[in-house]
Scaffold this motif. Structure first.
Motif, short mmCIF file in Angstrom:
data_model
loop_
_atom_site.label_atom_id
_atom_site.label_comp_id
_atom_site.label_asym_id
_atom_site.label_seq_id
_atom_site.Cartn_x
_atom_site.Cartn_y
_atom_site.Cartn_z
N ASP A 290 0.83 -1.20 0.00
CA ASP A 290 0.00 0.00 0.00
C ASP A 290 0.87 1.25 0.00
OD1 ASP A 290 -3.04 -0.77 0.49
OD2 ASP A 290 -1.81 -2.16 1.65
N ARG A 291 1.91 1.24 0.82
CA ARG A 291 2.81 2.39 0.87
C ARG A 291 3.54 2.56 -0.46
NH1 ARG A 291 5.35 1.31 5.39
NH2 ARG A 291 6.99 0.06 4.43
N ALA A 294 1.04 3.90 -3.01
CA ALA A 294 0.67 5.28 -2.67
C ALA A 294 1.75 6.26 -3.10
CB ALA A 294 0.42 5.40 -1.17
N GLY A 297 1.33 6.99 -6.99
CA GLY A 297 -0.08 7.13 -7.33
C GLY A 297 -0.33 7.53 -8.77
N GLU A 301 -2.44 1.91 -9.39
CA GLU A 301 -3.51 1.87 -8.40
C GLU A 301 -3.66 0.42 -7.94
OE1 GLU A 301 -7.47 2.60 -9.70
OE2 GLU A 301 -7.12 1.85 -11.72
N ASP A 432 -8.77 -1.00 1.35
CA ASP A 432 -9.28 -0.46 0.10
C ASP A 432 -9.76 -1.61 -0.77
OD1 ASP A 432 -7.79 1.22 -2.77
OD2 ASP A 432 -9.88 0.96 -2.15
#
Length: 443
Positions: A290-291, A294, A297, A301, A432
């Motif tokens: 996720d990091r 992110a 971005g 995705e 998410d």
């Protein structure tokens, strides 16, 4: 330095004499310790003195080199006082050595089996039949397939990675007290690298063997070593617990090495730092996809498909987590390199029928360059070492990795996991998610 040291180097200085009699220092006032059952990694840029230090400790300095000052002790044994006959009783039986170049370190006229059995023969540890059985076991332990067949082959019939593993097998044949390994995993793919490093960890635990590990691989040093020594210009510029050196360095040298590693590999510096981020025990923290996503971005995705969540992935084993991270990293790297300006969509789902985690990375745009579409399959079949190594790792785990280029570029991976990690998720609400497989396919 403590009396419990297995290998203890105090104030070592080594110089090389060149033509004309000029003396050039290679190592200056070096202090280093390897304790029983521990690994000390020596890292540094090319020419920093890493290999000279290793060669001095095993008594294999070239004629042009001399020890100008210092002490090297293996327990109570003064290694610098040994002559030729004395070293004969130490090398192999008490100190194992894995040289840097597998191409020139094996006798081309001798079979692999005879090369590995040489130490057993010299030190009279086994007769011919016993030596043969031990050789086959050693080759199997270091991850060589068909060990009976390989034992009868010659070095030129093996790949560079296999030859490197043969050297490791020969070095540990007598279960020495100390193993000095000069870049022992540099020629290996990630799957075999893990097998070899796991084997060294097992031997350390079983026999108390200490390891002096020379490497440029910062991820290996950060994950496996207990102590790290950073060298520059023949001197130690930083040393200490591996976790502290990489997470809170006292000098700029470790940070520069990390930046150099990132530049050489073509990955983002923050991704290298993520791989090296460690806790207070020096253990690499589980990579966080996720990091990673992110931070990119504009390029990628990430979507979780029920019942998978970010929290569930963190309950997987370390091997599964690092493999998932590498998949995401490779997907982003290839998207940036081959389809700049286009966003890659990465989905993580679960196939309940056979218990495999499913990962896909696809670019829905149809305007991908023809050269990229034509070369994409090669990324997995041989020319792209990143994805090739990742595929080999996944296959070793019982999974697979495939790539398709039409109608869109898609990487697909399947990794077996324990379905129990997907249950009792107390943080699912923060994940998410993107709905079920059916909903996602309709989208």
């Amino acid at each position: 330095m403590t009396d419990s040291s297995l290998l203890r180097i105090d104030g070592l200085s080594v110089a090389y004499t060149h033509r004309g009699g000029a003396s050039v220092p290679a190592v200056s006032e070096l202090d280093l310790t390897v304790r029983p059952g521990s690994m000390t990694a020596v890292v540094g840029e090319s020419g920093s003195g890493k290999s000279t230090t290793a060669n001095a400790a095993i008594g294999l300095l070239p004629p042009s080199a001399r020890v100008a000052n210092g002490q090297i002790r293996l327990g109570d044994l003064d290694l610098l006082s040994l002559g030729t006959s004395g070293w004969r009783g130490v090398r192999g039986s008490q100190i194992g050595y894995v040289p840097q170049d597998p191409g020139s370190s094996l006798n081309p006229l001798q079979t692999i089996g005879k090369s590995v059995a040489e130490a057993l023969r010299i030190h009279r540890r086994a007769n011919r039949a016993e030596a043969r059985a031990q050789v086959i076991e050693l080759l199997d332990r270091v991850g060589i397939d068909q060990p009976e067949k390989r034992a009868d082959q010659f070095p030129h019939e093996l790949s560079g990675g296999m030859r490197q593993r043969v050297l490791i097998a020969a070095a540990i044949a007598l279960r020495p007290r100390l193993l000095i390994a000069d870049e022992p995993t540099s020629a290996l793919d990630v799957t075999v690298q893990k097998q070899v490093l796991d084997l060294l960890d097992e031997l350390r635990a079983e026999t108390g063997m200490g390891v002096l590990f020379i490497t440029h691989d910062l991820a290996v040093a950060g994950e496996r070593a207990d102590e790290v020594v950073v060298m520059q210009g023949g001197r130690i510029v930083e040393s200490g617990h591996a976790g502290r050196v990489f997470s809170d360095p006292a000098t700029e040298s470790p940070a520069r090495l990390i930046a150099d590693a990132a530049r050489r590999s073509g990955v983002e510096l923050r991704e290298v730092l993520t791989m090296l981020r460690s806790d207070d025990q020096g253990t690499v923290i589980d990579p966080d996809i996720d990091r990673l996503v992110a931070a990119r971005g504009d390029t990628a995705e990430l979507r979780y498909l029920e019942p998978v969540t970010a929290a569930a992935l963190h309950r997987c084993g370390a091997l599964e987590q690092t493999t998932i991270y590498r998949f995401v990293q490779e997907a982003i790297t290839n998207a940036v390199k081959h389809a700049p300006g286009q966003k890659v969509t990465i989905k993580v789902g679960f196939d309940e029928a056979d218990g495999h985690l499913e990962l896909t990375a696809s670019n829905p745009h149809t305007g991908l360059a023809p050269a990229f579409r034509a070369g994409a399959q090669q990324l997995v079949t041989g020319s792209g070492l990143g994805l090739l190594g990742l595929r080999e790792r996944m296959e070793a785990m019982g999974g697979d990795l495939t790539v398709t280029t039409t109608p869109e570029f898609t990487l697909r991976a399947r990794i077996p996991i324990d379905a129990d990690v997907l249950t009792d998720d107390d943080s699912a609400g923060t994940a998410d998610t993107a709905g079920s497989h059916d909903e996602q396919e309709k989208a």
